[in-house]
Design a protein around this motif. Sequence first.
Motif, PDB file in Angstrom:
ATOM      1  N   PRO A  49      19.193  -4.283  -2.804  1.00 32.24           N
ATOM      2  CA  PRO A  49      18.289  -3.632  -3.763  1.00 32.24           C
ATOM      3  C   PRO A  49      16.850  -4.103  -3.622  1.00 32.24           C
ATOM      4  O   PRO A  49      16.324  -4.791  -4.491  1.00 32.24           O
ATOM      5  N   TYR A  50      16.186  -3.733  -2.491  1.00 30.57           N
ATOM      6  CA  TYR A  50      14.805  -4.185  -2.291  1.00 30.57           C
ATOM      7  C   TYR A  50      13.885  -3.389  -3.207  1.00 30.57           C
ATOM      8  O   TYR A  50      13.920  -2.170  -3.229  1.00 30.57           O
ATOM      9  N   TYR A  51      13.073  -4.108  -3.976  1.00 30.91           N
ATOM     10  CA  TYR A  51      12.245  -3.487  -5.009  1.00 30.91           C
ATOM     11  C   TYR A  51      11.163  -2.586  -4.409  1.00 30.91           C
ATOM     12  O   TYR A  51      10.546  -2.917  -3.402  1.00 30.91           O
ATOM     13  N   GLY A  80       8.477  -3.910   3.719  1.00 28.96           N
ATOM     14  CA  GLY A  80       9.578  -4.080   2.773  1.00 28.96           C
ATOM     15  C   GLY A  80      10.909  -4.052   3.477  1.00 28.96           C
ATOM     16  O   GLY A  80      11.108  -4.650   4.540  1.00 28.96           O
ATOM     17  N   SER A  81      11.856  -3.277   2.915  1.00 33.67           N
ATOM     18  CA  SER A  81      13.198  -3.236   3.495  1.00 33.67           C
ATOM     19  C   SER A  81      13.278  -2.295   4.690  1.00 33.67           C
ATOM     20  O   SER A  81      14.379  -2.000   5.152  1.00 33.67           O
ATOM     21  N   GLY A  82      12.156  -1.798   5.187  1.00 30.05           N
ATOM     22  CA  GLY A  82      12.141  -1.111   6.488  1.00 30.05           C
ATOM     23  C   GLY A  82      12.347   0.390   6.486  1.00 30.05           C
ATOM     24  O   GLY A  82      12.748   0.952   7.506  1.00 30.05           O
ATOM     25  N   THR A  83      12.066   1.055   5.381  1.00 33.52           N
ATOM     26  CA  THR A  83      12.328   2.497   5.310  1.00 33.52           C
ATOM     27  C   THR A  83      11.514   3.276   6.346  1.00 33.52           C
ATOM     28  O   THR A  83      12.056   4.128   7.066  1.00 33.52           O
ATOM     29  N   THR A  84      10.218   2.990   6.461  1.00 30.58           N
ATOM     30  CA  THR A  84       9.368   3.698   7.444  1.00 30.58           C
ATOM     31  C   THR A  84       9.850   3.437   8.856  1.00 30.58           C
ATOM     32  O   THR A  84       9.992   4.360   9.668  1.00 30.58           O
ATOM     33  N   VAL A  98       5.677  -4.801   9.554  1.00 30.54           N
ATOM     34  CA  VAL A  98       5.114  -6.132   9.276  1.00 30.54           C
ATOM     35  C   VAL A  98       5.304  -6.423   7.794  1.00 30.54           C
ATOM     36  O   VAL A  98       5.016  -5.563   6.950  1.00 30.54           O
ATOM     37  N   ASP A  99       5.841  -7.566   7.487  1.00 26.33           N
ATOM     38  CA  ASP A  99       5.943  -7.976   6.084  1.00 26.33           C
ATOM     39  C   ASP A  99       5.844  -9.495   6.042  1.00 26.33           C
ATOM     40  O   ASP A  99       6.405 -10.186   6.894  1.00 26.33           O
ATOM     41  N   ARG A 100       5.152 -10.012   5.039  1.00 31.65           N
ATOM     42  CA  ARG A 100       4.961 -11.460   4.922  1.00 31.65           C
ATOM     43  C   ARG A 100       6.188 -12.141   4.331  1.00 31.65           C
ATOM     44  O   ARG A 100       6.349 -13.346   4.439  1.00 31.65           O
ATOM     45  N   LEU A 292       1.225 -13.665  -0.812  1.00 27.72           N
ATOM     46  CA  LEU A 292       1.637 -12.274  -0.990  1.00 27.72           C
ATOM     47  C   LEU A 292       0.649 -11.488  -1.859  1.00 27.72           C
ATOM     48  O   LEU A 292       0.165 -11.983  -2.875  1.00 27.72           O
ATOM     49  N   MET A 293       0.372 -10.254  -1.421  1.00 29.85           N
ATOM     50  CA  MET A 293      -0.563  -9.391  -2.147  1.00 29.85           C
ATOM     51  C   MET A 293       0.014  -9.052  -3.521  1.00 29.85           C
ATOM     52  O   MET A 293       1.199  -8.746  -3.630  1.00 29.85           O
ATOM     53  N   GLY A 294      -0.827  -9.138  -4.545  1.00 28.36           N
ATOM     54  CA  GLY A 294      -0.380  -8.826  -5.899  1.00 28.36           C
ATOM     55  C   GLY A 294       0.109 -10.043  -6.641  1.00 28.36           C
ATOM     56  O   GLY A 294       0.466  -9.963  -7.817  1.00 28.36           O
TER      57      GLY A 294
HETATM   58  C1  LIG Z   1       5.928  -1.733  -2.108  1.00 29.48           C
HETATM   59  S1  LIG Z   1       6.732  -2.887  -1.041  1.00 29.48           S
HETATM   60  C2  LIG Z   1       7.068  -1.858   0.333  1.00 29.48           C
HETATM   61  C3  LIG Z   1       8.405  -1.182   0.169  1.00 29.48           C
HETATM   62  C4  LIG Z   1       8.807  -0.376   1.421  1.00 29.48           C
HETATM   63  N1  LIG Z   1       8.015   0.868   1.519  1.00 29.48           N
HETATM   64  C5  LIG Z   1      10.287  -0.023   1.391  1.00 29.48           C
HETATM   65  O1  LIG Z   1      10.690   1.158   1.457  1.00 29.48           O
HETATM   66  O2  LIG Z   1      11.099  -0.966   1.277  1.00 29.48           O
HETATM   67  C6  LIG Z   1       5.393  -3.878  -0.548  1.00 29.48           C
HETATM   68  C7  LIG Z   1       5.753  -4.976   0.467  1.00 29.48           C
HETATM   69  O3  LIG Z   1       4.527  -5.654   0.830  1.00 29.48           O
HETATM   70  C8  LIG Z   1       4.886  -6.984   1.173  1.00 29.48           C
HETATM   71  N2  LIG Z   1       3.672  -7.815   1.182  1.00 29.48           N
HETATM   72  C9  LIG Z   1       3.022  -8.357   0.130  1.00 29.48           C
HETATM   73  N3  LIG Z   1       1.943  -9.034   0.544  1.00 29.48           N
HETATM   74  C10 LIG Z   1       1.898  -8.904   1.893  1.00 29.48           C
HETATM   75  C11 LIG Z   1       0.998  -9.368   2.889  1.00 29.48           C
HETATM   76  N4  LIG Z   1      -0.060 -10.114   2.560  1.00 29.48           N
HETATM   77  N5  LIG Z   1       1.239  -9.035   4.184  1.00 29.48           N
HETATM   78  C12 LIG Z   1       2.346  -8.282   4.513  1.00 29.48           C
HETATM   79  N6  LIG Z   1       3.236  -7.841   3.597  1.00 29.48           N
HETATM   80  C13 LIG Z   1       3.017  -8.129   2.314  1.00 29.48           C
HETATM   81  C14 LIG Z   1       5.909  -7.383   0.126  1.00 29.48           C
HETATM   82  O4  LIG Z   1       6.690  -8.455   0.602  1.00 29.48           O
HETATM   83  C15 LIG Z   1       6.690  -6.067  -0.025  1.00 29.48           C
HETATM   84  O5  LIG Z   1       7.817  -6.100   0.792  1.00 29.48           O
END
Ligand SMILES: C[S@@+](CC[C@H](N)C(=O)[O-])C[C@H]1O[C@@H](n2cnc3c(N)ncnc32)[C@H](O)[C@@H]1O
Length: 427
Positions: A49-51, A80-84, A98-100, A292-294
């Motif tokens: 369940p990736y948010y 995130g969980s890699g949908t794209t 790419v994800d941190r 992490l952003m946010g």
């Molecule tokens: C809205 S989610 C993306 C969800 C994705 N579209 C999916 O379907 O799973 C945003 C993602 O940005 C990642 N993130 C946050 N800060 C980041 C950073 N500085 N660099 C790369 N990824 C980051 C978070 O870990 C999170 O997985």
Amino acid sequence: MKKIATATSQRAAQPELPGVAALDRSRGRSALSPKRPTEDTSGLADVFPYYAGFSYDWARSLVASQQLPAGAVVLDPWNGSGTTTLAAQHEGYEAIGVDRNPVANIVARLRLSSYEQSPCLTSPATVPKSGTSAKDDPLAAWFDQKSISRIREWANHLPSLPSGEASLSYVALFRTVRALTRSFEGSNPTWVKRAKSEGELISIGASDFDSAISCEQEFLASRIRESPAVAKGKFQLATANSSALPLPAESIDLVLTSPPYLTRIDYAVAYTRELALLGVDISKDRSLRSALMGTTLIRGDAPIDFEMGSIAQSLISEISSHASKASSGYYRKQAVQYLRDLLQGLDEVTRVAKRGGLLHLVVQDSYYKDVPVRLADMCIEEAVLRGWTFSGSDPYPVRRTLTSLNKAARKYKKSEVAETVVTLCKA
Ligand SMILES: C[S@@+](CC[C@H](N)C(=O)[O-])C[C@H]1O[C@@H](n2cnc3c(N)ncnc32)[C@H](O)[C@@H]1O
């Protein structure tokens, strides 16, 4: 101590440029919505369940409609969980995610690797019992020492990351620990409590834990076996920062992504338990959470040492001048920090995109108290300032937001917010 006898397995008036015609074709509003349905199983969306993930069916239909050239490269810098990346791979393109957050990449690798797996599961009998556990183990926030001992024996025995096989094993472990610690989740899906006393710690025997994880492995294996074989492209996943993409300039044909929104979601907190399994204790080591952003952690004085457009500027001045407590202090800093990360990410996306490349951003507007955060319009303005041509935006209403869950935030008057798919082309 809570005794657990058996664990159950569940479950957003420019000149015409090359590429704009293709982009207009691709923007035809799809009958599908980017919002992931609650009970979504397509693209293995249900394995974890990736948010805030978006819908695989929507992403795949968008990628398919782009008429990209053979050999095109698709990027998601907030994967995130890699949908794209999964959608791009299934359409036969090269996919880069790419994800941190390392947890995100493990889940994405499981989804992307599924075609090459005839899953090889770990038998409990092969997991040696050492009977040792460390008092400072990050899992001690939810489990007693005896339970931690068996969980660590499993974690230490799993195949090495990164590989599809290891991802399956790790996601099975993530699912097991999530199921066992469900009582620590609240109404906010991104906040996980910790045990306040020994009496709240989860206690599970080794054989019950073995049965629970075996069940989760079987579930994942069956989902992979059921997932239809589809066309495949190469993929790469990187645990890296979107503000410093490990990619050459002008190498990407399409970017489809959804950055974190300005809604105070702390992705490291949302995945505290999975990070603990990976040995990261976010209560002691703040580096990941802070990167992490946010994030709600403030890195420094948050100087405005970067340029921003008029929408971002007015947002900062409206937050700073808001009458509510800490608006001119903490909340202003948090918003400035968020905007710096977002704009650095957009700089990087602009650097790596080819001329004529396409950018689809899924973004959600929100509120700071009663101040509208017009994230979609802001992204359009910032992208245009960086040389992108705006093609259009498709809004989808959002019914339940994190702000609607927060009782204190409900006293401010707000209108409906939308999640918008913003489409641009690099000049
Ligand atoms: C809205 S989610 C993306 C969800 C994705 N579209 C999916 O379907 O799973 C945003 C993602 O940005 C990642 N993130 C946050 N800060 C980041 C950073 N500085 N660099 C790369 N990824 C980051 C978070 O870990 C999170 O997985």
